[in-house]
Design an enzyme around this catalytic site. Structure first.
Site, short mmCIF file in Angstrom:
data_model
loop_
_atom_site.label_atom_id
_atom_site.label_comp_id
_atom_site.label_asym_id
_atom_site.label_seq_id
_atom_site.Cartn_x
_atom_site.Cartn_y
_atom_site.Cartn_z
N GLU A 143 24.98 -12.16 1.32
CA GLU A 143 24.67 -12.63 -0.02
C GLU A 143 25.45 -11.95 -1.13
OE1 GLU A 143 22.49 -15.15 -0.87
OE2 GLU A 143 22.50 -15.55 1.28
N SER A 532 -42.23 -25.01 15.12
CA SER A 532 -43.15 -23.92 15.44
C SER A 532 -42.52 -22.54 15.31
CB SER A 532 -43.69 -24.10 16.87
OG SER A 532 -44.47 -25.28 16.95
#
Length: 1011
Positions: A143, A532
């Site tokens: 780069e 229950s």
């Protein structure tokens, strides 16, 4: 001699008087020789040139120089104007000094493995000092090779790019740039990706300024952590992990070169899609590294020879618990916000135990699959036309992660005894008829069709189905190689939660069959009727109101008014059978609806609603009698949390999925355990005992009441509707739950250190079948989970709180065992002063005037079976419904006893042969002539022995509940097998254990124990 005068000469008036006299007049031209005249003309011309300034350039060159000068001046002015114009409104580049990039947040399981990641940009920030030189050199070579020497812009490269753009003008090509790394940092952080000369000018201006403000290393650090490298990876660290499953220091030269090749066009150099282009670009970077001296020729050749392969992250490093991870994500977003979750790099330690999570998933999926097979076959996943390209057709199917280990297959042929199938990898197999017998067609009314007699009754050529390899049939006979069984994704669903009852840490959670199939979390979001399994809440309120496990309640038909114009409500027991008068224990163990309703009638639904709110089961529960048998709605998580507060001795807990959260800098910003530990900070562990942390959990239940409920629910497992769980062979307790028509079936229970709950039901509620109950469908899930979870754990007894009275009673009558009495005898837990005294018991029949909408009943007097006692710890009627105060938090009605072990109470209070605590008077009710009662103890005197004959010696004190089995009974009191059995009842297939030696007391808390 001539008399003529010489010619006159013009003289300047301002000539200096000191000038020499004019020369003598020259001779006339014609008088000179020719040669002398030419010499004189030449000298005169030279003199004229000198007077005009010397040598003159050609006019063309002079013109060009003039144009250059003027153009340069204009350019300089234009550049200054452009600089001033584009400098206005530029971003503040000093914000880079406080660079805080969006960083991935990670959630880790309890064992440290990765559970989930959340980010908008998959980035891991790494300081420049931790990035290897080979990675840095690769990016500089690709780069910006002059990065450490240019001032922010590379002028030679810029001129070259400008010249190329001039040559490409009009060719419809994208202009190329010569951006340095500094300029790319400027674009990525401060500007946009706009392709324009204006943006390039701004970029150059900012690059020059940034170079003056920051060091080269800081600029490179920003670049390597910010750059996008394709496939959702930002920064070199994330790319290294996700492309090669390596950390940065493990990358080879070739791998580093590939990463450096990506910034220009990540999608163009994808390893899988464009392998050749990616390989060429990597090799180009390697050549640049060699050219710049970053590597030598041998290293370059070796790097080029490396194969370019992408390696996925190892799956073994992650924990799969999708429902759990989503619950963590929701809590983090709610607590810290979306921005912090996805950008601030939080480190989260979740509470999930991966081993228990696997056990929970397996137990739930096994049960759902087994039940679904009883409901019939709903058909193939898809149907295709079978051709020679059937393998390609299978390959085109969308992924179905909800199939788990099952495989997609296509039916290639069908015969009577088997079906031929083809798999995705091109192999073929067969499904024996025995593996198709269950697949009777499901009818529109959800019943099953006729029995299967041939494979043709189930499958057709072209069916896409789910299959699983099998080796043996149900009789354990081997199948031929390549045999498979037909599988089907269950339509029924459910949820499972496991929790540490002492801390509230959720250890496992399954919110359904598969998260990818349905993101709806049934453990936390599904509001279902508990049936229950809600009854322990009713009985807790009753125990606080003065009931005991031996209180006798009527189990008989009843009719209740629902109000004017409405029919009478006639509740029933599950099997429509009635026990008549029975103890509270028998009613809970056998889940008697009518007994529960009568209890709720007696104490009032306001007390039940307050208890439900106190334990977090329901908020502002509607106070109707139907709610007492589980007609309300709650979640599995809430139910497990409530049961946890029962088994932990009545301490309040808050369910949590998160132990701790740290920010991106490592600072702890949230911790579930808020206890202070002054002796923990700055101390290195060197074998010393752990610090003694305070227990600041609020007390929401009397520990003795809580233990009474634990004992009652232990009986549910040993003798009642949850007997399927007893096969675990370790102390367990819990309660089943079944709603009307079997729409939801539950089991919630616990061991001393692990609580869990499960429900099964359809997402669109409908009956599970006539025989579907919590005991038959949900209890086996709980059992299978506990078998796996407690496999390597010791059998820990339930902890008995100080002060509890354990008395031998007749199981059926609830009365104290008398000398010589035979039958089923059990240990029963009583609060001091509430033990049976042999007097006739009052039968609780409920309040006939108590309508369905009534809110309050009365505290049962129970004069005939309990002495007068202090009522400071009992909830008092205030004639105000909790629904009248919706904004108020239900108040805890429990208060600590006035006496404690070792203080003003007798230390033997928890033993069945203990004495009444001093200062607590015992007032006996009036007895008939045939009844004899023991005299009340007087302060300072020893009360008669509560078990056995008066005056008999008390056996030694036990250290745990299990040791109660080893106590020597009085000779005149024959014991049943049940007296000696723990934890498995002989009636259920167990054998009495041998007498155990004295053991040390069980630990009071398990936060540092099993889990």
């Amino acid at each position: 001699m001539s008399n003529e005068f010489p010619p006159l000469r013009a003289v300047r008036l301002d000539d200096d008087a000191a000038d020499p006299l004019p020369p003598s007049p020259l001779p006339l031209e014609e008088d000179r020789p020719k040669k002398k005249r030419r010499r004189a003309a030449k000298n005169t011309e030279n003199a004229k040139k000198k007077r005009r300034g010397g040598f003159r350039l050609p006019w063309v060159i002079s013109f060009l120089l003039s144009v250059i000068f003027v153009g340069g001046t204009v350019a300089a002015i234009g550049g200054w104007v452009a600089w001033m114009h584009y400098s206005e409104g530029l971003p503040d580049y000093y914000q880079l000094a406080s660079y805080d990039p969006p960083v991935v947040s990670r959630v880790y399981a309890g064992d440290g493995r990765l559970l989930a990641e959340y980010a908008v940009e998959n980035r891991v920030f790494v300081p420049i000092t931790a990035i290897p030189k080979r990675v840095i050199n690769a990016f500089l070579s690709a780069e910006d090779k002059t990065f450490y020497t240019h001032p922010g812009i590379d002028v030679p490269s810029l001129l070259k790019a400008a010249w190329i753009n001039v040559l490409n003008y009009g060719r419809d090509r994208r202009p190329i740039g010569a951006s340095t790394i500094t300029q790319q940092v400027t674009k990525n952080f401060l500007l946009s990706n706009e392709v324009s000369y204006g943006r390039k000018v701004k970029e150059a201006i900012l690059a020059l300024r940034i170079e003056k403000a920051f060091s080269k290393d800081r600029i490179l650090e920003l670049y390597l952590n910010q750059i996008y490298l394709g496939s959702g990876n930002y920064g070199v660290a994330a790319a290294s992990i996700n492309y090669f499953n390596k950390s940065l220091n493990e990358l080879t030269i070739g791998e580093a070169a590939y990463l450096a090749s990506l910034p220009k066009a990540p999608n163009n150099y994808n390893i899988k899609r464009n392998h050749e282009a990616a390989l060429d670009r990597r090799n180009w970077v390697i050549d640049r590294m060699l050219e710049n001296g970053a590597i030598n020729a041998e290293e370059a050749a070796a790097a080029k020879a490396e194969p370019l392969e992408q390696r996925a992250r190892a799956e073994t490093e992650r924990v799969t618990a999708d429902y759990f991870a989503e619950e963590v994500r929701r809590e983090l977003a709610q607590r810290f916000g979306q921005d912090a979750l996805y950008k601030k790099g939080l480190t989260v330690r979740a509470t999930v135990n991966p081993g228990l999570q696997i056990d929970a998933d397996n137990a739930l999926r096994k049960a759902l699959t087994s039940y679904d097979r009883t409901r019939g076959y709903r058909g193939p996943l898809k149907h295709i036309e079978v051709t020679e390209t059937w393998k390609d057709e299978l390959g085109k199917l969308e992924p179905m992660p909800w199939l788990y280990q099952w495989q997609e297959a296509v039916v290639l042929g069908v015969e009577k005894q088997a079906a031929k199938i083809g798999l995705k990898d091109g192999t073929e197999g067969s499904i024996p008829l025995a593996e198709l017998i269950w697949a009777r067609k499901q009818q529109p009314d959800f019943s099953r069709g006729p029995q299967i007699k041939s494979a043709e009754d189930v499958l057709k050529v072209g069916d896409i189905i789910a299959v699983e390899p099998v080796e043996k049939d149900k009789d354990d006979k081997p199948y031929p190689a390549g045999s498979y069984a037909l599988r089907q994704v269950p339509e029924v669903s459910g949820a499972f939660v496991a929790m540490d009852p002492h801390t509230g840490r959720v250890l496992a959670m399954s919110g359904g069959w598969n998260y990818q199939q349905s993101e709806f979390n049934r453990a936390t979001q599904a509001m279902r009727q508990p049936g229950s399994s809600f009854k322990p809440i009713v009985y807790l309120a009753a125990l606080e109101s003065g009931f005991t496990p031996s209180t006798v309640i009527l189990d008989a038909p009843m009719m209740i008014s629902q109000g004017p114009g409405l029919p009478m409500w006639q509740p029933e027991n599950f099997k429509q059978e009635y026990f008549g008068p029975a103890t509270l224990r028998v009613g809970l163990e056998n889940s008697r609806n009518l007994m529960t309703i009568r209890v709720a009638q007696t104490i009032g639904m306001a007390k039940v609603a307050e208890m439900a709110g106190r334990l977090g089961v329901m908020d502002n529960m509607q106070q109707t009698l139907a709610m007492s048998i589980g007609a309300g709605e709650t979640t599995v998580l809430r139910m497990v949390s409530a049961y946890s507060m029962i088994v932990n001795g009545g301490k309040k807990i808050e369910p949590t999925f998160i132990d701790r959260v740290q920010d991106g800098q490592g600072w702890t910003i949230y911790r579930h355990d808020q206890r202070k530990c002054d002796s923990c900070a700055g101390i290195a562990y060197d074998g010393q005992p752990p610090p003694d942390l305070p227990d600041d959990r609020p007390q929401v239940l009397d520990p003795m009441v809580a233990y009474q409920m634990v004992s009652l629910m232990e009986g549910v497992v040993r003798r009642g509707t949850g007997s399927a769980v007893s096969k675990v062979g370790k102390p367990l307790a819990g309660k089943t739950g079944t709603t009307n028509d079997g729409r939801d079936v539950w089991f919630v229970g616990f061991s001393p250190d692990l609580a869990a709950g499960v429900y099964v039901g359809f997402d669109q509620p409908r009956t599970l079948g006539e025989k579907a109950t919590g005991g038959t469908l949900s209890a086996p899930i709980f059992r299978d989970f506990m078998l796996a979870a407690l496999k390597d754990k010791p059998a820990t007894p339930f902890r008995v709180p100080p002060g509890i009275r354990l008395v031998r009673v007749n199981y059926k009558t609830g009365q104290r065992v008398q000398p010589g009495e035979e039958g089923r005898i059990i240990w029963e837990a009583f609060r001091p002063g509430t033990e049976p005294n042999g007097a006739p018991m009052q039968i609780v029949e409920g309040d006939s005037s108590y309508s369905q909408d009534a809110g309050y009943g009365s505290v049962i007097p129970l004069e005939s079976q309990m002495p007068q006692q202090a009522t400071d710890s009992l909830p008092q009627d205030t004639a105000t419904s909790i629904l009248d105060m919706p904004t108020q938090t239900p108040q805890v009605t429990y208060t600590q006893p006035l006496y404690g072990p070792g203080e003003s109470s007798n230390p033997a209070d928890y033993h069945p042969t203990n004495v009444a605590p001093p200062g607590v008077g015992v007032t006996q009710p009036a007895a008939d002539a045939t009844t004899t009662t023991a005299p009340a103890p007087v302060d300072g005197e020893v009360a008669p022995n509560q078990v056995g004959e008066v005056g008999s010696a008390a056996p030694p004190l036990p250290n745990s509940v299990d040791q109660l089995d080893s106590q020597t009974p009085a000779p005149t009191m024959p014991l049943s097998n049940e007296d000696l059995t723990r934890p498995l009842d002989p009636d259920l297939g167990g054998t009495p254990p041998p007498a155990a030696p004295a053991q040390a007391p069980a630990p009071a808390d398990s936060s540092g124990g099993l889990y």
